[in-house]
Design a protein around this motif. Structure first.
Motif, mmCIF file in Angstrom:
data_model
loop_
_atom_site.group_PDB
_atom_site.id
_atom_site.type_symbol
_atom_site.label_atom_id
_atom_site.label_comp_id
_atom_site.label_asym_id
_atom_site.label_seq_id
_atom_site.Cartn_x
_atom_site.Cartn_y
_atom_site.Cartn_z
ATOM 1 N N GLY A 4 1.270 -1.138 -0.131
ATOM 2 C CA GLY A 4 0.103 -0.357 0.135
ATOM 3 C C GLY A 4 0.841 1.050 0.343
ATOM 4 N N LYS A 5 2.171 0.777 0.802
ATOM 5 C CA LYS A 5 3.085 2.196 0.735
ATOM 6 C C LYS A 5 3.092 2.766 -0.637
ATOM 7 C CE LYS A 5 7.720 3.312 2.433
ATOM 8 N NZ LYS A 5 8.341 3.015 3.573
ATOM 9 N N ALA A 6 3.227 1.917 -2.048
ATOM 10 C CA ALA A 6 3.395 2.248 -3.151
ATOM 11 C C ALA A 6 2.453 2.598 -4.024
ATOM 12 C CB ALA A 6 3.949 1.297 -4.103
ATOM 13 N N CYS A 7 0.936 2.431 -3.588
ATOM 14 C CA CYS A 7 0.011 3.146 -3.828
ATOM 15 C C CYS A 7 -0.317 4.513 -4.120
ATOM 16 C CB CYS A 7 -0.983 2.022 -3.015
ATOM 17 S SG CYS A 7 -2.684 2.299 -3.944
ATOM 18 N N LEU A 8 -0.911 4.619 -6.043
ATOM 19 C CA LEU A 8 -1.280 5.977 -5.839
ATOM 20 C C LEU A 8 -2.140 7.099 -4.604
ATOM 21 C CD1 LEU A 8 -0.997 5.960 -9.254
ATOM 22 C CD2 LEU A 8 0.575 6.854 -7.785
ATOM 23 N N SER A 9 -3.301 5.912 -4.050
ATOM 24 C CA SER A 9 -4.095 6.349 -3.489
ATOM 25 C C SER A 9 -4.516 5.127 -2.571
ATOM 26 C CB SER A 9 -5.593 6.716 -4.427
ATOM 27 O OG SER A 9 -6.508 7.081 -3.283
ATOM 28 N N PRO A 10 -3.688 4.658 -1.163
ATOM 29 C CA PRO A 10 -4.570 4.344 -0.772
ATOM 30 C C PRO A 10 -5.311 3.802 0.276
ATOM 31 C CG PRO A 10 -2.206 5.056 0.380
ATOM 32 C CD PRO A 10 -2.701 5.985 -0.756
ATOM 33 N N LEU A 11 -5.650 5.116 0.658
ATOM 34 C CA LEU A 11 -6.766 5.028 1.078
ATOM 35 C C LEU A 11 -7.978 4.717 0.251
ATOM 36 C CD1 LEU A 11 -6.761 9.276 3.563
ATOM 37 C CD2 LEU A 11 -5.907 6.610 3.770
ATOM 38 N N ARG A 12 -8.138 5.537 -0.472
ATOM 39 C CA ARG A 12 -9.322 5.077 -1.775
ATOM 40 C C ARG A 12 -9.175 3.484 -1.699
ATOM 41 N NH1 ARG A 12 -9.365 7.295 -7.447
ATOM 42 N NH2 ARG A 12 -7.624 7.861 -7.646
ATOM 43 N N ALA A 13 -8.017 2.718 -1.884
ATOM 44 C CA ALA A 13 -8.166 1.294 -2.380
ATOM 45 C C ALA A 13 -8.554 0.855 -0.911
ATOM 46 C CB ALA A 13 -6.554 0.986 -2.178
ATOM 47 N N THR A 14 -7.871 1.607 0.458
ATOM 48 C CA THR A 14 -8.644 1.140 1.361
ATOM 49 C C THR A 14 -10.126 0.903 1.564
ATOM 50 O OG1 THR A 14 -6.682 1.458 2.470
ATOM 51 C CG2 THR A 14 -8.586 0.572 4.326
ATOM 52 N N GLY A 15 -10.676 2.172 1.654
ATOM 53 C CA GLY A 15 -12.417 1.841 1.043
ATOM 54 C C GLY A 15 -12.775 0.899 0.397
ATOM 55 N N PHE A 16 -12.268 0.932 -0.770
ATOM 56 C CA PHE A 16 -13.133 0.163 -2.341
ATOM 57 C C PHE A 16 -12.427 -1.660 -0.819
ATOM 58 C CE2 PHE A 16 -12.289 -2.615 -5.649
ATOM 59 C CZ PHE A 16 -13.014 -2.814 -5.882
ATOM 60 N N ASN A 17 -11.806 -1.557 -0.496
ATOM 61 C CA ASN A 17 -11.617 -3.062 -0.014
ATOM 62 C C ASN A 17 -12.278 -3.286 1.462
ATOM 63 O OD1 ASN A 17 -9.263 -4.301 -1.038
ATOM 64 N ND2 ASN A 17 -7.831 -3.385 -0.201
ATOM 65 N N PHE A 18 -13.163 -2.193 2.205
ATOM 66 C CA PHE A 18 -13.730 -2.332 3.068
ATOM 67 C C PHE A 18 -14.994 -1.949 2.699
ATOM 68 C CE2 PHE A 18 -11.083 -0.366 6.266
ATOM 69 C CZ PHE A 18 -11.451 -1.013 6.995
ATOM 70 N N ILE A 19 -15.670 -1.534 1.138
ATOM 71 C CA ILE A 19 -16.536 -2.321 0.517
ATOM 72 C C ILE A 19 -16.717 -3.198 0.186
ATOM 73 C CG2 ILE A 19 -18.161 -1.095 -1.422
ATOM 74 C CD1 ILE A 19 -16.531 0.702 -1.241
#
Length: 137
Positions: free
Chosen positions: A19-34
């Motif tokens: 996730g450190k290399a992810c451009l938008s880790p917060l958006r990715a985390t939100g998507f994973n929650f969904i």
């Protein structure tokens, strides 16, 4: 139920180091929650035998508080991630269960068990070995 939801969110989210290399880790985390919401029907089937004495309001509040606290935790983690080396981040993550359990003891009057104390000593011992090893290299 909230702990099941949190565990599922943790399981579904990508590794924090990646996730450190992810451009938008917060958006990715939100998507994973969904994405983890897919498991709710299965959790409900498993939990049906335990529904006696559990109110729907309690379930909803537990799920919401679990999702909010996990989401805030991930937000703080991704703010701190760029400041840490990968090895430092891995060691810090080892301490998270201890911090969470201590918060439960301090704020929720949970009991401090011998199992928790032993597990904490083992985890902190491993962290200490890592820290001491890094200083000698």
């Amino acid at each position: 139920m909230s702990s099941y939801f949190n565990s599922l969110c943790y399981f579904c989210k990508r590794s924090s180091i990646r996730g450190k290399a992810c451009l938008s880790p917060l958006r990715a985390t939100g998507f994973n929650f969904i994405r983890s919401l897919v498991a709710i029907p299965f959790l409900l089937i498993v939990a049906i035998s335990h529904w006696v004495g559990i109110s729907m309001q309690g379930v909803v509040l537990a799920v919401i508080s679990g999702a909010i606290t996990s989401g805030l935790g991930y937000c703080m983690w991704y703010v701190a991630m760029p400041l840490l080396k990968n090895t430092q981040a891995a060691v810090v993550q080892l301490c998270v269960p201890i911090i969470a359990a201590l918060a439960g003891v301090l704020f929720l009057s949970e009991t401090l068990s011998l199992r928790f104390i032993i597990a904490s000593i083992v985890i902190l011992g491993a962290v200490l070995v890592f820290i001491l090893n890094k200083k000698t290299v």
